[in-house]
Scaffold this motif. Sequence first.
Motif, PDB file in Angstrom:
ATOM      1  N   GLN A 179      39.245  46.400 143.464  1.00 48.15           N
ATOM      2  CA  GLN A 179      37.982  45.707 143.257  1.00 48.15           C
ATOM      3  C   GLN A 179      37.997  45.116 141.850  1.00 48.15           C
ATOM      4  OE1 GLN A 179      34.914  48.632 143.691  1.00 48.15           O
ATOM      5  NE2 GLN A 179      35.584  49.844 141.940  1.00 48.15           N
ATOM      6  N   PRO A 180      37.202  44.080 141.574  1.00 47.72           N
ATOM      7  CA  PRO A 180      37.200  43.484 140.244  1.00 47.72           C
ATOM      8  C   PRO A 180      36.994  44.538 139.160  1.00 47.72           C
ATOM      9  CG  PRO A 180      35.940  42.129 141.759  1.00 47.72           C
ATOM     10  CD  PRO A 180      36.282  43.390 142.505  1.00 47.72           C
ATOM     11  N   THR A 181      37.848  44.523 138.151  1.00 49.69           N
ATOM     12  CA  THR A 181      37.866  45.556 137.119  1.00 49.69           C
ATOM     13  C   THR A 181      37.612  44.934 135.746  1.00 49.69           C
ATOM     14  OG1 THR A 181      39.452  46.836 138.424  1.00 49.69           O
ATOM     15  CG2 THR A 181      39.267  47.381 136.075  1.00 49.69           C
ATOM     16  N   LYS A 182      36.766  45.575 134.954  1.00 48.11           N
ATOM     17  CA  LYS A 182      36.397  45.058 133.638  1.00 48.11           C
ATOM     18  C   LYS A 182      37.271  45.673 132.557  1.00 48.11           C
ATOM     19  CE  LYS A 182      32.102  44.246 132.805  1.00 48.11           C
ATOM     20  NZ  LYS A 182      30.645  44.406 132.535  1.00 48.11           N
TER      21      LYS A 182
ATOM     22  N   THR B 186      36.523  40.407 133.396  1.00 46.81           N
ATOM     23  CA  THR B 186      36.650  41.049 134.697  1.00 46.81           C
ATOM     24  C   THR B 186      37.792  40.389 135.454  1.00 46.81           C
ATOM     25  OG1 THR B 186      34.288  41.580 134.745  1.00 46.81           O
ATOM     26  CG2 THR B 186      35.463  41.600 136.852  1.00 46.81           C
TER      27      THR B 186
ATOM     28  N   SER C  26      40.419  40.442 139.018  1.00 47.05           N
ATOM     29  CA  SER C  26      40.802  40.897 140.352  1.00 47.05           C
ATOM     30  C   SER C  26      42.315  41.026 140.468  1.00 47.05           C
ATOM     31  CB  SER C  26      40.292  39.921 141.425  1.00 47.05           C
ATOM     32  OG  SER C  26      38.891  39.804 141.383  1.00 47.05           O
TER      33      SER C  26
ATOM     34  N   THR D 109      44.988  35.143 135.293  1.00 47.06           N
ATOM     35  CA  THR D 109      44.130  36.083 136.007  1.00 47.06           C
ATOM     36  C   THR D 109      43.281  35.382 137.055  1.00 47.06           C
ATOM     37  OG1 THR D 109      42.325  35.891 134.382  1.00 47.06           O
ATOM     38  CG2 THR D 109      43.995  37.594 133.990  1.00 47.06           C
TER      39      THR D 109
ATOM     40  N   ALA E  46      39.629  36.082 139.197  1.00 45.66           N
ATOM     41  CA  ALA E  46      38.397  36.859 139.059  1.00 45.66           C
ATOM     42  C   ALA E  46      37.304  36.198 139.887  1.00 45.66           C
ATOM     43  CB  ALA E  46      37.977  36.942 137.594  1.00 45.66           C
ATOM     44  N   PRO E  47      36.229  36.932 140.199  1.00 49.99           N
ATOM     45  CA  PRO E  47      35.139  36.345 140.984  1.00 49.99           C
ATOM     46  C   PRO E  47      34.535  35.100 140.327  1.00 49.99           C
ATOM     47  CG  PRO E  47      34.930  38.731 140.912  1.00 49.99           C
ATOM     48  CD  PRO E  47      36.016  38.375 139.956  1.00 49.99           C
TER      49      PRO E  47
END
Length: 256
Positions: free
Chosen positions: A187-190, A205, A207, A224, A226-227
């Motif tokens: 899951q998206p990670t910060k 953040t 993905s 990267t 990311a959403p």
Amino acid sequence: MAPSGLTADEKAAAVRIALANATVQDYLHGDYEITDVDYNTITHAFRGVERSETVPTVAIETKDAQIWVFVDLETETVVAIAKNYIRTPVIMPSVTQPISTPPGGETPTVPPTVQPTPRNDTAYLDIHPAGGRSVLLDPEDERYPTIDAECQELIRCINAQLKTGFSQEELAAMKRNSTYVALRFSQPTKFETRYIVDGSPRQITISEAVFFMDSGEEQNIIRTLAPDGPGVWTTSRDRGALKDLVAPVLAEGKKQ
């Protein structure tokens, strides 16, 4: 306020500055084409503050890459360079395509060439050697923890952003026939990085993070997904440790 369009003289000066740069010259092997000269915006950290600049940009296309050269007309210098590889897809024969039929024998078929298929919503490492097949490692693999930890440390050492996004198609083209390590999160990670903005570390953040291993200009770059969109970042951490960790896995992929 965005500047108006470049004049013909300014475009000519931007091209001259770009083509005189030693790094750009290293990229231009054989034929190339200047595809565009216009203003574009880049964002980077300057003395702890995020700053955006709209500067003349020369877009160049070679047989295997697209290059964007950001120039400063006043100082006649190149302020940044971005590069995306163009790969020609290798079309494999169909699994049912016949090769030849020996007398009195059955028609042989080409065995399928299938890359491992990642599972959705599952963390994994995709380690791919140029000319070979991806090796997917899941968290249960004994090799996973140390490679995962090194990838995450590279992410935490991000210290600037190149504001040059890319599409999924461009990333897929870069991956094709390249050596890379891709870290996919379930899951998206910060992450808190070393990229200082307004006096504080910037949090990003992610993905998926992709580390290209066989290209000199990519050695300090992380791409990267990311959403909120893709990012191209620089990291202060050397990639040598990651190369050592994935070397046995890359060798395994080359044998497959």
